[in-house]
Motif scaffolding. Structure first.
Motif, PDB file in Angstrom:
ATOM      1  N   ILE A  36       5.809  46.708  13.502  1.00 44.22           N
ATOM      2  CA  ILE A  36       4.463  46.963  14.036  1.00 44.22           C
ATOM      3  C   ILE A  36       4.072  48.422  13.822  1.00 44.22           C
ATOM      4  O   ILE A  36       2.933  48.732  13.468  1.00 44.22           O
ATOM      5  N   ALA A  37       5.023  49.325  14.059  1.00 47.72           N
ATOM      6  CA  ALA A  37       4.750  50.772  14.015  1.00 47.72           C
ATOM      7  C   ALA A  37       5.806  51.464  13.151  1.00 47.72           C
ATOM      8  O   ALA A  37       6.681  52.161  13.671  1.00 47.72           O
ATOM      9  N   PRO A  38       5.733  51.289  11.823  1.00 47.98           N
ATOM     10  CA  PRO A  38       6.779  51.833  10.949  1.00 47.98           C
ATOM     11  C   PRO A  38       6.830  53.356  10.881  1.00 47.98           C
ATOM     12  O   PRO A  38       7.820  53.905  10.402  1.00 47.98           O
ATOM     13  N   ASN A  39       5.819  54.028  11.357  1.00 52.16           N
ATOM     14  CA  ASN A  39       5.788  55.494  11.310  1.00 52.16           C
ATOM     15  C   ASN A  39       6.094  56.141  12.653  1.00 52.16           C
ATOM     16  O   ASN A  39       5.820  57.332  12.852  1.00 52.16           O
ATOM     17  N   ASP A  40       6.660  55.379  13.562  1.00 51.63           N
ATOM     18  CA  ASP A  40       6.978  55.880  14.901  1.00 51.63           C
ATOM     19  C   ASP A  40       8.359  56.547  14.873  1.00 51.63           C
ATOM     20  O   ASP A  40       9.391  55.873  14.832  1.00 51.63           O
ATOM     21  N   ALA A  41       8.374  57.861  14.893  1.00 56.09           N
ATOM     22  CA  ALA A  41       9.620  58.630  14.787  1.00 56.09           C
ATOM     23  C   ALA A  41      10.578  58.325  15.938  1.00 56.09           C
ATOM     24  O   ALA A  41      11.795  58.291  15.748  1.00 56.09           O
ATOM     25  N   GLU A  42      10.043  58.087  17.124  1.00 59.76           N
ATOM     26  CA  GLU A  42      10.907  57.795  18.269  1.00 59.76           C
ATOM     27  C   GLU A  42      11.614  56.456  18.120  1.00 59.76           C
ATOM     28  O   GLU A  42      12.763  56.320  18.546  1.00 59.76           O
ATOM     29  N   LEU A  43      10.962  55.478  17.523  1.00 60.30           N
ATOM     30  CA  LEU A  43      11.617  54.193  17.283  1.00 60.30           C
ATOM     31  C   LEU A  43      12.795  54.344  16.323  1.00 60.30           C
ATOM     32  O   LEU A  43      13.859  53.767  16.537  1.00 60.30           O
ATOM     33  N   TRP A  44      12.603  55.129  15.263  1.00 60.19           N
ATOM     34  CA  TRP A  44      13.691  55.367  14.309  1.00 60.19           C
ATOM     35  C   TRP A  44      14.855  56.084  14.999  1.00 60.19           C
ATOM     36  O   TRP A  44      16.018  55.770  14.766  1.00 60.19           O
ATOM     37  N   HIS A  45      14.530  57.030  15.883  1.00 60.43           N
ATOM     38  CA  HIS A  45      15.565  57.742  16.635  1.00 60.43           C
ATOM     39  C   HIS A  45      16.311  56.779  17.547  1.00 60.43           C
ATOM     40  O   HIS A  45      17.552  56.813  17.636  1.00 60.43           O
ATOM     41  N   GLN A  46      15.576  55.934  18.232  1.00 56.68           N
ATOM     42  CA  GLN A  46      16.198  54.994  19.158  1.00 56.68           C
ATOM     43  C   GLN A  46      17.108  54.021  18.398  1.00 56.68           C
ATOM     44  O   GLN A  46      18.207  53.697  18.860  1.00 56.68           O
ATOM     45  N   LEU A  47      16.677  53.589  17.220  1.00 53.03           N
ATOM     46  CA  LEU A  47      17.514  52.704  16.415  1.00 53.03           C
ATOM     47  C   LEU A  47      18.778  53.445  15.957  1.00 53.03           C
ATOM     48  O   LEU A  47      19.876  52.880  15.967  1.00 53.03           O
ATOM     49  N   ARG A  55      28.885  52.527  16.427  1.00 48.58           N
ATOM     50  CA  ARG A  55      29.763  53.262  15.512  1.00 48.58           C
ATOM     51  C   ARG A  55      29.440  52.970  14.051  1.00 48.58           C
ATOM     52  O   ARG A  55      30.320  52.966  13.199  1.00 48.58           O
ATOM     53  N   ARG A  56      28.173  52.746  13.775  1.00 53.45           N
ATOM     54  CA  ARG A  56      27.705  52.536  12.402  1.00 53.45           C
ATOM     55  C   ARG A  56      27.215  53.878  11.869  1.00 53.45           C
ATOM     56  O   ARG A  56      26.039  54.091  11.613  1.00 53.45           O
ATOM     57  N   TYR A  57      28.153  54.796  11.724  1.00 54.21           N
ATOM     58  CA  TYR A  57      27.843  56.184  11.399  1.00 54.21           C
ATOM     59  C   TYR A  57      27.118  56.330  10.074  1.00 54.21           C
ATOM     60  O   TYR A  57      26.312  57.236   9.909  1.00 54.21           O
ATOM     61  N   ASP A  58      27.402  55.433   9.138  1.00 53.52           N
ATOM     62  CA  ASP A  58      26.729  55.478   7.848  1.00 53.52           C
ATOM     63  C   ASP A  58      25.219  55.301   8.011  1.00 53.52           C
ATOM     64  O   ASP A  58      24.436  55.922   7.298  1.00 53.52           O
ATOM     65  N   LEU A  59      24.817  54.475   8.959  1.00 50.62           N
ATOM     66  CA  LEU A  59      23.393  54.233   9.191  1.00 50.62           C
ATOM     67  C   LEU A  59      22.763  55.285  10.090  1.00 50.62           C
ATOM     68  O   LEU A  59      21.573  55.577   9.964  1.00 50.62           O
ATOM     69  N   VAL A  60      23.534  55.848  10.988  1.00 47.47           N
ATOM     70  CA  VAL A  60      23.008  56.816  11.954  1.00 47.47           C
ATOM     71  C   VAL A  60      22.310  57.976  11.251  1.00 47.47           C
ATOM     72  O   VAL A  60      21.168  58.318  11.568  1.00 47.47           O
ATOM     73  N   ALA A  61      23.000  58.569  10.284  1.00 48.83           N
ATOM     74  CA  ALA A  61      22.433  59.736   9.596  1.00 48.83           C
ATOM     75  C   ALA A  61      21.149  59.366   8.860  1.00 48.83           C
ATOM     76  O   ALA A  61      20.176  60.124   8.885  1.00 48.83           O
ATOM     77  N   GLN A  62      21.122  58.201   8.231  1.00 45.71           N
ATOM     78  CA  GLN A  62      19.926  57.769   7.505  1.00 45.71           C
ATOM     79  C   GLN A  62      18.745  57.553   8.448  1.00 45.71           C
ATOM     80  O   GLN A  62      17.631  57.986   8.163  1.00 45.71           O
ATOM     81  N   LEU A  63      18.998  56.879   9.559  1.00 45.42           N
ATOM     82  CA  LEU A  63      17.922  56.574  10.505  1.00 45.42           C
ATOM     83  C   LEU A  63      17.408  57.826  11.204  1.00 45.42           C
ATOM     84  O   LEU A  63      16.197  57.994  11.397  1.00 45.42           O
ATOM     85  N   ALA A  64      18.317  58.728  11.570  1.00 45.02           N
ATOM     86  CA  ALA A  64      17.901  59.973  12.219  1.00 45.02           C
ATOM     87  C   ALA A  64      17.116  60.845  11.238  1.00 45.02           C
ATOM     88  O   ALA A  64      16.133  61.495  11.623  1.00 45.02           O
ATOM     89  N   ALA A  65      17.520  60.846   9.974  1.00 39.13           N
ATOM     90  CA  ALA A  65      16.772  61.604   8.958  1.00 39.13           C
ATOM     91  C   ALA A  65      15.377  61.012   8.774  1.00 39.13           C
ATOM     92  O   ALA A  65      14.394  61.754   8.634  1.00 39.13           O
ATOM     93  N   LYS A  66      15.267  59.698   8.810  1.00 36.74           N
ATOM     94  CA  LYS A  66      13.951  59.040   8.712  1.00 36.74           C
ATOM     95  C   LYS A  66      13.092  59.458   9.908  1.00 36.74           C
ATOM     96  O   LYS A  66      11.910  59.772   9.755  1.00 36.74           O
ATOM     97  N   SER A  67      13.686  59.484  11.086  1.00 36.51           N
ATOM     98  CA  SER A  67      12.966  59.913  12.279  1.00 36.51           C
ATOM     99  C   SER A  67      12.452  61.343  12.105  1.00 36.51           C
ATOM    100  O   SER A  67      11.297  61.640  12.407  1.00 36.51           O
TER     101      SER A  67
END
Length: 109
Positions: A36-47, A55-67
């Motif tokens: 619904i809101a693909p540009n919501d930085a807080e949603l990316w951070h929460q994910l 403990r999905r560290y490989d994804l954490v860095a990618q998602l936080a960088a997107k945020s």
């Protein structure tokens, strides 16, 4: 507006699910909100935070960088939190130098 209401309901649901340890359900709720809101930085951070709990560290860095890429320039707290999360993920992946650099970036805010 209706989309904002739907996103808030999904964020709240994801928060509850994450607190209860139901990370799979929290992920589903956040991914629905992001459709619904693909540009919501807080949603990316929460994910990213849910992925950290998983403990999905490989994804954490990618998602936080997107945020961070979507965060408003004045939202320093969110950017700092994202960089701290990236540092923790990199450390967990054995990237000590990358973790130090990410923590340095977090400390710069």
């Amino acid at each position: 507006p209706q989309p904002s209401r739907a996103v808030q309901v999904l964020k709240d649901r994801a928060n509850d699910q994450q607190r209860q340890g139901d990370y799979a359900a929290a992920t589903v709720s956040l991914e629905r909100a992001l459709r619904i809101a693909p540009n919501d930085a807080e949603l990316w951070h929460q994910l990213a935070d849910v992925r950290l709990d998983q403990r999905r560290y490989d994804l954490v860095a990618q998602l936080a960088a997107k945020s961070n890429s979507l965060a408003a320039p004045q939202d320093l707290a969110l950017q700092r939190a994202n960089w701290s999360m990236i540092a923790r993920a990199r450390e967990s992946l054995g990237d000590t130098a990358g973790a130090r650099e990410a923590q340095r970036r977090a400390d710069s805010f």
